[in-house]
Design a protein around this motif. Structure first.
Motif, PDB file in Angstrom:
ATOM      1  N   TRP A 299       0.813  -1.215   0.000  1.00 55.09           N
ATOM      2  CA  TRP A 299       0.000   0.000   0.000  1.00 55.09           C
ATOM      3  C   TRP A 299       0.847   1.266   0.000  1.00 55.09           C
ATOM      4  O   TRP A 299       0.359   2.345  -0.113  1.00 55.09           O
TER       5      TRP A 299
ATOM      6  N   LYS B 285      -1.700 -12.150   1.719  1.00 57.09           N
ATOM      7  CA  LYS B 285      -1.845 -10.709   1.922  1.00 57.09           C
ATOM      8  C   LYS B 285      -2.913 -10.134   1.016  1.00 57.09           C
ATOM      9  O   LYS B 285      -3.737  -9.314   1.454  1.00 57.09           O
ATOM     10  N   SER B 286      -2.940 -10.543  -0.242  1.00 54.84           N
ATOM     11  CA  SER B 286      -3.955 -10.008  -1.150  1.00 54.84           C
ATOM     12  C   SER B 286      -5.350 -10.460  -0.728  1.00 54.84           C
ATOM     13  O   SER B 286      -6.321  -9.703  -0.847  1.00 54.84           O
TER      14      SER B 286
ATOM     15  N   ILE C  48      -6.446  -8.182   2.118  1.00 53.13           N
ATOM     16  CA  ILE C  48      -6.839  -6.859   1.629  1.00 53.13           C
ATOM     17  C   ILE C  48      -8.234  -6.910   1.003  1.00 53.13           C
ATOM     18  O   ILE C  48      -9.099  -6.076   1.295  1.00 53.13           O
TER      19      ILE C  48
END
Length: 349
Positions: free
Chosen positions: A33, A332-333, A336
């Protein structure tokens, strides 16, 4: 010697659907980010565009007039990649130069008469009409004796090669199994013969237990970032019940499928507050008249955006010469995407 951490150390992951590997380098994107967060250019389109060849009542390039349709509209592609006519040919004697004619039918499916909408902005009831039309097309095209596979897909956004922003997808039906489908079928068959169960059923059970790559779910479908994902925010919709193709869906599952499509595509748009580009496609059993208990209905989403509405990741360099590679980890994606709202960002302004 350090202890392996899949969020820190480079490693390869195996894709059981295709038998291929992907290189994961999470240490290169610990803070995905950070940095570029450009304000996207908003695409303000009218509900009806008199110059759009997909809008109701308009003339297409071949002179055919579209019907003044009010929900879903399907027509044979004016510029098809495949033709129906059977062709006589002589096979090349040199095995290094193999070819064979390929027959097929290409169709376009307009999801809505409104020029300014995309799937995430449509009501679930409207998306359900698209699902019902996908069912009809799979059944109609798959019933032809020279059609052995029906590929339903959508390219959304100019960056993914979409030539018209009007909400639409395509259906390519052909005599042969496409390469990726053939690879998938071989993997599914091998697993089914060895375990007498569906590879994706077992995979989804494991993912629902772990939950680290789960994005969202309802009673009949789950969306995960696959363990082997290649694209930054790639996702996979998998049916919770084991069935092979869209025609085998119950009415309740059809509604749930429409709902889960909206839930993941809204998240995509909300990720960077932009109309999120992707290529998506349904993988399901062939239409060759054979039983395919190994097949398990699923849908892929391959989006190229990485850090913002303008920073993209395509398969280049090492990916083209070596193997697929990604920086942000699938875990992680998924986190998110999971934490994004399910209300479209345009409705919160």
């Amino acid at each position: 010697m350090q202890q392996f951490d899949n969020n820190e150390h480079p490693h390869r992951r195996y894709n059981p659907l295709t038998g291929e590997w992907v290189l994961v380098s999470p240490h290169r994107a610990k803070r995905p980010w950070q940095g570029q967060n450009e304000t996207p250019l908003h695409d303000h389109r009218p509900e009806y565009d008199p110059l759009c060849y997909l809008c109701p009542g308009n003339e297409r390039s071949n002179g055919v007039m579209n019907k003044k349709y009010t929900d879903v509209y399907v027509f044979d592609n004016d510029f098809p990649a495949l033709l129906q006519e059977e062709i006589n040919y002589k096979a090349e004697s040199n095995s290094l130069f193999q070819f064979k004619p390929e027959r097929g039918i290409n169709r376009v499916i307009c999801f809505s008469p409104r020029h300014d909408l995309t799937l995430p902005e449509m009501e679930v009831t409207a998306i359900e009409k698209v699902v019902q039309e996908w069912k009809r097309q799979y059944q109609d095209l798959g019933s032809r004796d020279f059609i052995n596979y029906v590929q339903i897909f959508e390219n959304k956004g100019a960056v993914m090669g979409c030539s018209n922003p009007h909400p639409h997808g395509q259906i390519w039906a052909q005599s042969s199994l496409p390469t990726q489908v053939e690879k998938t079928q071989a993997s599914l068959q091998k697993y089914y013969k060895e375990h007498n169960t569906s590879l994706l059923a077992d995979y989804l059970t494991a993912e629902l237990e772990k939950k680290e790559r789960l994005v969202t779910e309802n009673s009949h479908f789950a969306v995960v970032v696959p363990f082997w994902a290649t694209w930054p925010y790639e996702t996979l919709i998998v049916s919770k019940r084991h069935f092979g193709n869209i025609v085998q869906m119950t009415d309740e599952e059809s509604k749930a499928f429409a709902e889960i499509i909206k839930r993941i595509t809204v998240r995509y748009d909300n990720l960077f507050n932009t109309s999120f580009p992707y290529s998506s496609g349904i993988h399901q059993s062939p239409t060759d008249g054979q039983e395919h208990p190994e097949w398990h209905f699923h849908m892929h989403f391959y989006p190229p955006l990485l850090r913002s509405a303008t920073v993209k990741k395509f398969m280049v360099g090492y990916e083209m010469m070596g193997e697929a590679q990604r920086d942000i980890s699938p875990e992680k994606s998924a986190e998110i995407l999971r934490n994004l709202p399910e209300v479209h960002y345009k409705q919160t302004v």
